[in-house]
Design an enzyme around this catalytic site. Structure first.
Site, PDB file in Angstrom:
ATOM      1  N   HIS A 309       0.876  -1.335   0.018  1.00 35.69           N
ATOM      2  CA  HIS A 309       0.001   0.056   0.036  1.00 35.69           C
ATOM      3  C   HIS A 309       0.859   1.031  -0.005  1.00 35.69           C
ATOM      4  CE1 HIS A 309      -3.053   2.819   1.086  1.00 35.69           C
ATOM      5  NE2 HIS A 309      -4.047   1.781   0.618  1.00 35.69           N
ATOM      6  N   ASP A 367      -8.001  -5.728   0.269  1.00 35.28           N
ATOM      7  CA  ASP A 367      -8.394  -6.375  -0.716  1.00 35.28           C
ATOM      8  C   ASP A 367      -7.926  -7.929  -0.600  1.00 35.28           C
ATOM      9  OD1 ASP A 367      -9.552  -4.459  -2.314  1.00 35.28           O
ATOM     10  OD2 ASP A 367      -7.748  -3.643  -3.062  1.00 35.28           O
TER      11      ASP A 367
HETATM   12  N1  CMC Z   1       4.134  -7.614  -4.749  1.00 39.26           N
HETATM   13  C1  CMC Z   1       5.286  -7.649  -5.173  1.00 39.26           C
HETATM   14  N2  CMC Z   1       6.300  -6.500  -4.893  1.00 39.26           N
HETATM   15  C2  CMC Z   1       5.481  -5.108  -4.616  1.00 39.26           C
HETATM   16  C3  CMC Z   1       4.038  -5.340  -4.563  1.00 39.26           C
HETATM   17  C4  CMC Z   1       3.477  -6.419  -4.454  1.00 39.26           C
HETATM   18  N3  CMC Z   1       2.155  -6.379  -4.294  1.00 39.26           N
HETATM   19  N4  CMC Z   1       3.791  -3.977  -4.231  1.00 39.26           N
HETATM   20  C5  CMC Z   1       4.938  -3.236  -4.082  1.00 39.26           C
HETATM   21  N5  CMC Z   1       6.035  -4.145  -4.298  1.00 39.26           N
HETATM   22  C6  CMC Z   1       7.352  -3.556  -4.526  1.00 39.26           C
HETATM   23  C7  CMC Z   1       7.416  -2.787  -5.761  1.00 39.26           C
HETATM   24  O1  CMC Z   1       7.910  -3.711  -6.774  1.00 39.26           O
HETATM   25  C8  CMC Z   1       8.652  -1.832  -5.394  1.00 39.26           C
HETATM   26  O2  CMC Z   1       9.889  -2.510  -5.358  1.00 39.26           O
HETATM   27  P1  CMC Z   1      11.301  -1.762  -5.595  1.00 39.26           P
HETATM   28  O3  CMC Z   1      11.506  -0.611  -4.676  1.00 39.26           O
HETATM   29  O4  CMC Z   1      12.307  -2.922  -5.430  1.00 39.26           O
HETATM   30  O5  CMC Z   1      11.061  -1.147  -7.021  1.00 39.26           O
HETATM   31  C9  CMC Z   1       8.336  -1.416  -4.022  1.00 39.26           C
HETATM   32  O6  CMC Z   1       7.656  -2.690  -3.604  1.00 39.26           O
HETATM   33  C10 CMC Z   1       7.474  -0.325  -3.721  1.00 39.26           C
HETATM   34  O7  CMC Z   1       6.405  -0.328  -4.764  1.00 39.26           O
HETATM   35  P2  CMC Z   1       5.722   0.652  -5.410  1.00 39.26           P
HETATM   36  O8  CMC Z   1       4.785   0.373  -6.511  1.00 39.26           O
HETATM   37  O9  CMC Z   1       6.659   1.794  -5.771  1.00 39.26           O
HETATM   38  O10 CMC Z   1       4.535   1.218  -4.282  1.00 39.26           O
HETATM   39  P3  CMC Z   1       3.345   2.149  -4.622  1.00 39.26           P
HETATM   40  O11 CMC Z   1       3.149   2.987  -3.401  1.00 39.26           O
HETATM   41  O12 CMC Z   1       3.658   3.062  -5.859  1.00 39.26           O
HETATM   42  O13 CMC Z   1       2.307   1.043  -5.241  1.00 39.26           O
HETATM   43  C11 CMC Z   1       0.491  -0.402  -4.809  1.00 39.26           C
HETATM   44  C12 CMC Z   1       1.227   0.903  -3.927  1.00 39.26           C
HETATM   45  C13 CMC Z   1      -0.875  -0.643  -3.805  1.00 39.26           C
HETATM   46  C14 CMC Z   1      -0.095   0.091  -6.156  1.00 39.26           C
HETATM   47  C15 CMC Z   1       1.387  -1.529  -4.864  1.00 39.26           C
HETATM   48  O14 CMC Z   1       1.549  -2.076  -3.743  1.00 39.26           O
HETATM   49  C16 CMC Z   1       0.724  -2.939  -5.599  1.00 39.26           C
HETATM   50  O15 CMC Z   1       0.686  -2.830  -6.978  1.00 39.26           O
HETATM   51  N6  CMC Z   1      -0.133  -3.585  -4.894  1.00 39.26           N
HETATM   52  C17 CMC Z   1      -1.018  -4.660  -5.627  1.00 39.26           C
HETATM   53  C18 CMC Z   1      -2.298  -4.289  -5.814  1.00 39.26           C
HETATM   54  C19 CMC Z   1      -3.172  -3.941  -4.725  1.00 39.26           C
HETATM   55  O16 CMC Z   1      -3.258  -4.783  -3.837  1.00 39.26           O
HETATM   56  N7  CMC Z   1      -3.736  -2.912  -4.605  1.00 39.26           N
HETATM   57  C20 CMC Z   1      -4.715  -2.513  -3.725  1.00 39.26           C
HETATM   58  C21 CMC Z   1      -4.497  -1.275  -2.838  1.00 39.26           C
HETATM   59  S1  CMC Z   1      -5.340  -1.436  -1.350  1.00 39.26           S
HETATM   60  C22 CMC Z   1      -7.010  -0.633  -1.896  1.00 39.26           C
HETATM   61  C23 CMC Z   1      -6.971   0.490  -2.215  1.00 39.26           C
HETATM   62  O17 CMC Z   1      -7.005   1.598  -1.290  1.00 39.26           O
HETATM   63  O18 CMC Z   1      -7.195   1.075  -3.499  1.00 39.26           O
END
Ligand code: CMC
Length: 432
Positions: A309, A367
């Site tokens: 998140h 989720d």
């Molecule tokens: N699985 C594997 N690696 C992950 C995941 C994951 N679910 N989420 C983040 N990472 C890694 C990502 O690859 C990155 O690694 P690095 O620093 O080596 O490049 C690091 O963690 C930080 O990730 P980010 O994408 O920069 O973080 P963000 O804050 O931009 O994204 C997120 C947050 C929720 C979009 C992401 O964690 C994700 O895609 N999760 C899966 C989708 C999900 O479950 N979404 C629901 C969110 S909660 C409901 C809502 O409020 O909408």
């Protein structure tokens, strides 16, 4: 909205010194007011994804991502989910305080009164293919409400805004249920005023005009809690979309339709659907290590859905409540060995012990378990994000209304770091 200026921050740029007010809110990090930076220095700030940017002042929802805290108007989410109900939560988010009995009764009557949709809207549904994704239908029909309710489109009139907010909260379950019924080819069910909000929604989704079946109270209670957990979440992507759309003066129905469109994405509200699809794809507890490996592989786009998140660097407090609801619903339905739950429990265990997830502070989010609960309630996967949208509508309208009332808000208009071609001369096609 009270905040105080705590101190000044200085920025030294090319020998020039700039002062910025540092604002202190009620709780949470201090905020540097850089709104005059461009006027004073000719420089922009760069913050893709707004990871360090506050776009507004708000009194509605507070998240402490390090602690795993979520408060609606100061009240912890678990207390509201365990002890309150969804309509009470709607009143709280909209008005700032929990209602007393009289206020609650009047609010419930108002929402019941608005739950029907104009009969002509029924015909919109026939324009959609039966296999249309219900979120596609919701984007269309919610936007179309602005073509029906002209008496609540004047955003400068507080009474019209109030009516629009109530209409949206009241009509979303009706429209969501209609989208579902359309996919089944079944007749639409009218809302029933003697049922509470969640039970009425389940009845409109699963009832038939030919039968007079009672809604299961345990399942209705679970539905109610799901709606509470989704009701608001501060300045997330869809809420920011609603605020941005609203900042131009767009009408409330159009703004909420824009929020629905944004919510649909798999990184946001679409994650509940994506999470179940992932659990199904994993298929067996034995395959979990392979998928965890894929999630950690930089060259593989696969991510563990329902994990991570932007704000929570600890357990998502909503996920804890959702996990409990999940067990309650499965127990109530007598589902002893749900294969998806078995995979989810094991996946959570492995991921929480894995260095990659521990170091990056990737915890289960709302989720992770919500899809299993929604599936157990009888909803197909493509309805999951629609349920999120139904619950989130109150958050969207509360934030939209707060924005309109905030005299400091202006049209949202970010700037950019331009990295394209410099000024150049047009060349006729025959010379290219
Ligand atoms: N699985 C594997 N690696 C992950 C995941 C994951 N679910 N989420 C983040 N990472 C890694 C990502 O690859 C990155 O690694 P690095 O620093 O080596 O490049 C690091 O963690 C930080 O990730 P980010 O994408 O920069 O973080 P963000 O804050 O931009 O994204 C997120 C947050 C929720 C979009 C992401 O964690 C994700 O895609 N999760 C899966 C989708 C999900 O479950 N979404 C629901 C969110 S909660 C409901 C809502 O409020 O909408």
């Amino acid at each position: 909205m009270t905040d105080k200026i705590k101190e000044k921050a200085n920025l030294k740029l090319n020998g020039d010194l700039y002062d910025f007010d540092v604002h202190e809110g009620t709780i949470g990090p201090d905020v540097l007011d850089i709104s005059k930076l461009y006027a004073q220095s000719g420089k922009f700030t760069y913050d893709p994804g707004f990871t360090s940017t506050a776009n507004c002042k708000s009194t509605i929802t507070y998240i402490d991502g390090e602690e795993g805290t979520l408060l609606y108007r100061g009240y912890p989410i678990d207390q509201l989910a365990e002890q309150g109900n969804y309509l009470e939560t709607c009143y709280l988010l909209l008005n700032g305080e929990l209602p007393n009995q009289d206020e609650y009764t009047k609010f419930e009557e108002t929402i019941n009164e608005y739950a029907l949709v104009n009969e002509q809207l029924n015909r919109f549904f026939t324009g959609f293919r039966p296999d249309a994704h219900p979120m596609a239908i919701m984007c269309g029909v919610v936007g179309a409400l602005s073509a029906f309710y002209h008496d609540s489109l004047d955003i400068n009139d507080p009474e019209q805004r109030r009516i629009a907010c109530h209409r949206l909260i009241a009509k979303m379950p009706t429209l969501a249920a209609m989208a579902y019924k359309h996919s089944l080819g079944q007749p639409f069910m009218y809302p029933k005023n003697d049922l509470d909000y969640a039970a009425n929604f389940l009845n409109m989704c699963f009832g038939l005009p030919t039968e007079d079946k009672n809604v299961d109270t345990t399942l209705a209670k679970a539905m109610d809690k799901i709606l509470i957990l989704h009701a608001d979440h501060e300045q997330n992507a869809s809420t920011s979309t609603v605020r941005l759309a609203g900042s131009s003066g767009a009408n409330p129905f159009a703004c909420i339709a824009s929020g629905i469109a944004c919510l649909w994405g798999p990184a946001h509200g679409g994650a509940n659907e994506a999470c179940i699809r992932m659990l199904e794809e994993i298929n067996s507890v034995d395959n979990i290590p392979e998928y965890v490996k894929k999630a950690k592989d930089k060259n593989d786009p696969f991510r563990l859905m329902g994990f991570g998140h932007r704000v929570y660097k600890n357990f998502d407090p909503r996920a804890k409540v959702m996990q409990k609801i999940c067990h309650e619903v499965l127990d109530h339905l007598g589902i002893k060995d749900d294969p998806l739950l078995a995979i989810a429990v094991e996946l959570e265990k492995i991921a929480l012990e894995d260095d990659y997830f521990v170091e990056k502070k990737l915890y289960p989010n709302i989720d992770f378990y919500s899809g299993i609960v929604m599936k157990s309630l009888g909803f197909p996967m493509d309805m999951f994000t629609v349920l999120f949208a139904v619950g989130r509508t109150v958050g969207w309208v509360s934030q939209w209304n707060e924005m309109i009332e905030d005299t400091s808000q202006r049209i949202g208009r970010p700037r950019q770091l331009y990295v394209g071609s410099e000024h150049r001369q047009y060349i006729g096609m025959h010379k290219r």
